[in-house]
Motif scaffolding. Structure first.
Motif, PDB file in Angstrom:
ATOM      1  N   GLU A 116       0.813  -1.222   0.000  1.00 46.31           N
ATOM      2  CA  GLU A 116       0.000   0.000   0.000  1.00 46.31           C
ATOM      3  C   GLU A 116       0.842   1.267   0.000  1.00 46.31           C
ATOM      4  O   GLU A 116       0.428   2.292  -0.545  1.00 46.31           O
ATOM      5  N   GLN A 164       0.147   3.413  -5.156  1.00 50.31           N
ATOM      6  CA  GLN A 164      -0.155   4.837  -5.308  1.00 50.31           C
ATOM      7  C   GLN A 164       0.408   5.751  -4.230  1.00 50.31           C
ATOM      8  O   GLN A 164       0.186   6.958  -4.284  1.00 50.31           O
ATOM      9  N   TYR A 184       5.651  12.128 -11.352  1.00 51.05           N
ATOM     10  CA  TYR A 184       4.761  10.967 -11.265  1.00 51.05           C
ATOM     11  C   TYR A 184       3.461  11.319 -10.536  1.00 51.05           C
ATOM     12  O   TYR A 184       2.416  10.720 -10.815  1.00 51.05           O
ATOM     13  N   ARG A 202       4.252   2.418 -10.712  1.00 51.82           N
ATOM     14  CA  ARG A 202       3.213   2.766 -11.685  1.00 51.82           C
ATOM     15  C   ARG A 202       2.608   1.518 -12.308  1.00 51.82           C
ATOM     16  O   ARG A 202       1.377   1.384 -12.409  1.00 51.82           O
ATOM     17  N   HIS A 203       3.444   0.590 -12.712  1.00 50.53           N
ATOM     18  CA  HIS A 203       2.950  -0.619 -13.385  1.00 50.53           C
ATOM     19  C   HIS A 203       2.226  -1.550 -12.416  1.00 50.53           C
ATOM     20  O   HIS A 203       1.377  -2.337 -12.838  1.00 50.53           O
ATOM     21  N   ARG A 204       2.560  -1.469 -11.117  1.00 56.78           N
ATOM     22  CA  ARG A 204       1.902  -2.322 -10.116  1.00 56.78           C
ATOM     23  C   ARG A 204       0.733  -1.605  -9.441  1.00 56.78           C
ATOM     24  O   ARG A 204       0.116  -2.152  -8.520  1.00 56.78           O
ATOM     25  N   ASP A 205       0.452  -0.359  -9.867  1.00 51.40           N
ATOM     26  CA  ASP A 205      -0.649   0.434  -9.322  1.00 51.40           C
ATOM     27  C   ASP A 205      -0.514   0.634  -7.808  1.00 51.40           C
ATOM     28  O   ASP A 205      -1.485   0.533  -7.053  1.00 51.40           O
ATOM     29  N   TYR A 249       0.532  10.616 -13.038  1.00 52.13           N
ATOM     30  CA  TYR A 249      -0.139   9.361 -12.691  1.00 52.13           C
ATOM     31  C   TYR A 249      -0.874   9.404 -11.354  1.00 52.13           C
ATOM     32  O   TYR A 249      -1.378   8.372 -10.898  1.00 52.13           O
ATOM     33  N   LEU A 264       0.247   9.874  -8.298  1.00 42.21           N
ATOM     34  CA  LEU A 264       0.939   9.284  -7.157  1.00 42.21           C
ATOM     35  C   LEU A 264       0.850  10.213  -5.942  1.00 42.21           C
ATOM     36  O   LEU A 264       1.116  11.416  -6.044  1.00 42.21           O
TER      37      LEU A 264
END
Length: 327
Positions: free
Chosen positions: A80, A122, A169, A117-120, A173, A175
Motif C-alpha cells: 500500500e 499509489q 509521477y 506505476r505498473h503495479r498500481d 499518474y 501518485l
C-alpha cells in the motif's frame, strides 16, 4: 494494518523504521542491495530483530536492475505504501563519484517509480536531504524556498532530482507523495563514515578530531528515533489521505556548531578532545537549519531527544557493538 515496502531497510534509518512499523502493527517488506560503501556485517546486524519477526520479509535487490525478480516473492497482500530510503549517501564521496550517485539515486528512483506505476501502488514516502538547500543564506530553511541554484554536491543534486521525479509521477499518474528532507540524523547504527561515529571512535582510540574549516559550520542534528517518528507519521498520513503532494523538513530546528558538537561528544565519551584543524571539504555547506512548522502542522511531528541524551545513547550502543566495521 498495512503492507509497507521499505527500500534500504538494512541501513541506519531503514532498520529503525522497519522495527517501528512492525511495532505499529504493519507488515513490512524490506529491500536492500548491501552496497559495499561500508561493511555488510553492519547491516546484517541491523536487521537481526526484523528478521525474527513474523510480519517481516526481506529481499536482497538492487533497484537499478528493477524489481520484477522479487515480485513473485512479495506477500499476497498488496503493498500500500513504499518508503524509499535506499540511496548512495554522503556529500564528500559524491564529489569523487558523481556518476555512481546519479546512477543509484536518480536511475534507481526512476526504476522504482516505474515499478510502482505498473503495479498500481499509489503512495510514496521519499527520503530527501537537507543538502538540497546548499548555502541558502536565509535561515531556517523552509520547504517553499527556491532551490534552482542551491545544490553544491552531486549527492544534493541527486536528491533534488528525486523530488522533481516524484512530482512528475504525481502530476502524470496521481501518485500520492510525501518528500521528507532529513537533517543530519544520528544515533545507534549510524554509518561509520559520519561525523559523530568517527569522533567517538577517535576519542576512544586517543586520536585527535579533524576540524574542517574553523569549526563554526553548524548542523541540525536530529536523533534517529525522532526522524523515524516523523516517517511513521508520514506513512499514516499517506494511508489516510489522497491527492497528496507535500515536501517536509524532518529536522530538530536547533543547529549545533562543529566545535560545540565535538565538546558534547567529548563529554559523552569522557575524554577531552584534541583538535586538528583542516581545510573545508568540497561540497560541505555552512549550516543546516530546519523550519519544522509544516511537519508539526501536518503530522504532529515534534522531536523529543536532546543532543546530550542522543549522544549518550549512541555511545552506549557503540560500546556494545561486537565487531569493528571497516571504514
Amino acid at each position: 494494518m498495512a503492507s509497507i515496502l521499505v527500500t534500504g531497510c538494512a541501513g541506519f534509518i531503514g532498520s529503525h523504521l522497519a522495527e517501528r512499523l512492525l511495532h505499529d502493527g504493519h507488515r513490512v517488506v524490506g529491500l536492500d542491495n548491501f552496497d559495499p560503501f561500508y561493511d555488510r556485517a553492519y547491516k546484517q546486524q541491523n536487521l537481526a530483530l526484523c528478521l525474527a519477526h513474523p510480519r517481516f520479509s526481506f529481499h536482497e535487490a538492487d533497484l537499478r536492475h528493477g524489481l520484477d525478480a522479487v515480485v513473485d516473492a512479495l506477500p499476497a497482500d498488496p503493498v500500500e505504501v513504499v518508503v524509499h530510503l535506499a540511496a548512495k549517501a554522503g556529500v564528500g564521496p559524491s564529489v569523487k563519484d558523481p556518476m555512481g550517485y546519479l546512477e543509484n539515486n536518480v536511475l534507481g528512483t526512476t526504476t522504482l517509480l516505474e515499478w510502482m506505476r505498473h503495479r498500481d501502488i499509489q503512495k510514496l514516502f521519499f527520503a530527501s536531504s537537507s543538502s538540497v538547500y546548499g548555502n541558502t543564506p536565509a535561515h531556517p530553511f523552509r520547504e517553499d524556498m527556491n532551490l534552482l541554484a542551491t545544490c553544491i554536491s552531486p549527492y544534493a543534486a541527486s536528491k533534488l532530482s528525486g523530488e522533481q521525479l516524484t512530482y512528475t509521477y504525481h502530476h502524470l499518474y496521481g501518485l500520492d507523495v510525501l518528500n521528507a528532507r532529513f537533517f543530519t540524523v544520528y544515533g545507534p547504527r549510524q554509518r561509520p563514515d559520519l561525523a559523530i561515529h568517527k569522533f567517538v571512535r577517535l576519542l576512544q582510540d586517543g586520536q585527535p578530531i579533524p576540524v574542517f574549516g574553523n569549526g563554526t559550520t553548524a548542523r541540525d542534528y536530529t536523533f534517529v528515533s525522532d526522524t523515524v517518528d516523523g516517517i511513521a507519521r508520514g506513512v499514516q498520513y499517506l494511508l489516510e489521505h489522497s491527492g497528496v503532494y507535500e515536501t517536509l523538513n524532518l529536522g530538530n530546528s536547533q543547529p549545533i556548531s562543529l566545535l560545540d558538537l565535538i565538546a558534547a561528544v567529548g563529554t559523552a565519551v569522557g575524554v577531552e578532545p584534541e583538535l586538528a584543524f583542516q581545510p573545508m571539504q568540497a561540497g560541505d555547506v555552512d549550516i543546516t537549519y530546519a523550519d519544522i512548522s509544516k511537519a508539526r502542522r501536518l503530522l504532529g511531528y515534534a522531536p523529543q531527544t536532546s543532543l546530550a541524551e542522543g549522544l549518550a545513547e549512541f555511545v552506549e550502543w557503540l560500546n556494545k557493538v561486537a565487531y569493528t566495521p571497516a571504514t
